[in-house]
Design a protein around this motif. Sequence first.
Motif, PDB file in Angstrom:
ATOM      1  N   TYR A  12      -7.659 -15.194   3.478  1.00  0.00           N
ATOM      2  CA  TYR A  12      -7.016 -14.215   2.607  1.00  0.00           C
ATOM      3  C   TYR A  12      -7.369 -12.788   3.012  1.00  0.00           C
ATOM      4  N   TYR A  13      -8.602 -12.592   3.413  1.00  0.00           N
ATOM      5  CA  TYR A  13      -9.088 -11.246   3.745  1.00  0.00           C
ATOM      6  C   TYR A  13      -8.587 -10.786   5.107  1.00  0.00           C
ATOM      7  N   GLU A  14      -8.748 -11.642   6.114  1.00  0.00           N
ATOM      8  CA  GLU A  14      -8.418 -11.224   7.473  1.00  0.00           C
ATOM      9  C   GLU A  14      -6.929 -11.332   7.788  1.00  0.00           C
ATOM     10  N   GLN A  15      -6.309 -12.420   7.354  1.00  0.00           N
ATOM     11  CA  GLN A  15      -4.914 -12.660   7.720  1.00  0.00           C
ATOM     12  C   GLN A  15      -3.920 -12.055   6.727  1.00  0.00           C
ATOM     13  N   LYS A  16      -4.286 -11.991   5.463  1.00  0.00           N
ATOM     14  CA  LYS A  16      -3.372 -11.484   4.446  1.00  0.00           C
ATOM     15  C   LYS A  16      -3.705 -10.061   4.004  1.00  0.00           C
ATOM     16  N   GLY A  17      -4.932  -9.635   4.265  1.00  0.00           N
ATOM     17  CA  GLY A  17      -5.307  -8.280   3.894  1.00  0.00           C
ATOM     18  C   GLY A  17      -5.541  -8.081   2.414  1.00  0.00           C
ATOM     19  N   TYR A  18      -5.952  -9.153   1.708  1.00  0.00           N
ATOM     20  CA  TYR A  18      -6.162  -9.068   0.263  1.00  0.00           C
ATOM     21  C   TYR A  18      -7.621  -8.788  -0.074  1.00  0.00           C
ATOM     22  N   ASN A  19      -7.832  -8.218  -1.244  1.00  0.00           N
ATOM     23  CA  ASN A  19      -9.169  -8.188  -1.833  1.00  0.00           C
ATOM     24  C   ASN A  19      -9.520  -9.609  -2.262  1.00  0.00           C
TER      25      ASN A  19
END
Length: 320
Positions: free
Chosen positions: A119-126
């Motif tokens: 979620y963090y690296e591939q989607k850019g989410y918090n």
Amino acid sequence: MKRKTWLKIVIGILSVLFIIDIMASFYFYNLAIERGEKDFLQGNEDLEVSAETMDVLLEGDWRSWVDGQAFDEWTSVSHDGLELKGYFLEAEEPSDKVVVMAHGYLGNAMDMGLFGQYYYEQKGYNIFTADARGHGASEGDYIGFGWHDRLDYVDWIDRIIETYGNDTEIILHGISMGAAAVLMTAGEELPDNVKAVIADSPYTSVNDLFAYQMDRMFNLPTFPFLPSTSIVTQLRAGYSLKEASALEQVKKAEVPILYIHGDADTFVPTSMSETLYENTKSDAELMIVEGAGHGEPYVAAKDKYINKVNAFLEKYTEWQ
């Protein structure tokens, strides 16, 4: 005289059985619900996973990734006075998207780094994750199996919105006990900010799970042991096994739910996700992963898993 003798014998037998039942109830409470190490899970064939999955879970790159992140530590006081710990990691680029992740039985918040890294690296989410009550750095002398935790997650959600603004969009993603916890949360009155729920390997209710495991692990009938264990749990932990029901909660859910389960799961049978799916009030989808055991779908079929999650989020939310 004979009648009195038989009456005494019957009373004696019933008294012995009652004492055995009470002792068994406290035994099962201490075994499964009281906080502490759980040796009974060691060597459990129902929790065996493939060597590949074991390598990923124990030594995967995601663990070093978690260790390298500067999570902000949050503290919350629950409705019943427990100090709980949560961990927030802001995205590298500003984002109004937050994934709230819930770990499984005997785990801790950082176990969800397995999903958080994507979620963090591939989607850019918090990303946000918390130690459930009775786990990790959070207080609590019992395990809530998602029931009291649902209110804790409502509090965490409210804090995220308060901190990051009313435009914040949230999804909930849980595995095993954490999956049941986010489903139980879904049955509460949630702000519109919560857009979707992803439940990986959930159980229908604590009562159903215990009944299944009593038979599978101990070859015991549910009566009288399960009702009396529920009474002990009510007295010591403040909830009954029947009321701790993800099934009853999803019947009230308004938020879309994606269920994921392995068809080789013998610890929490696949049929529980099927039952949950069939009884969900809101829009719902179900993905069964062939050959995957308990909590194993993400590792066993990572590409399929990610593609399904992405398609679900694109369909039911504005998350891209």
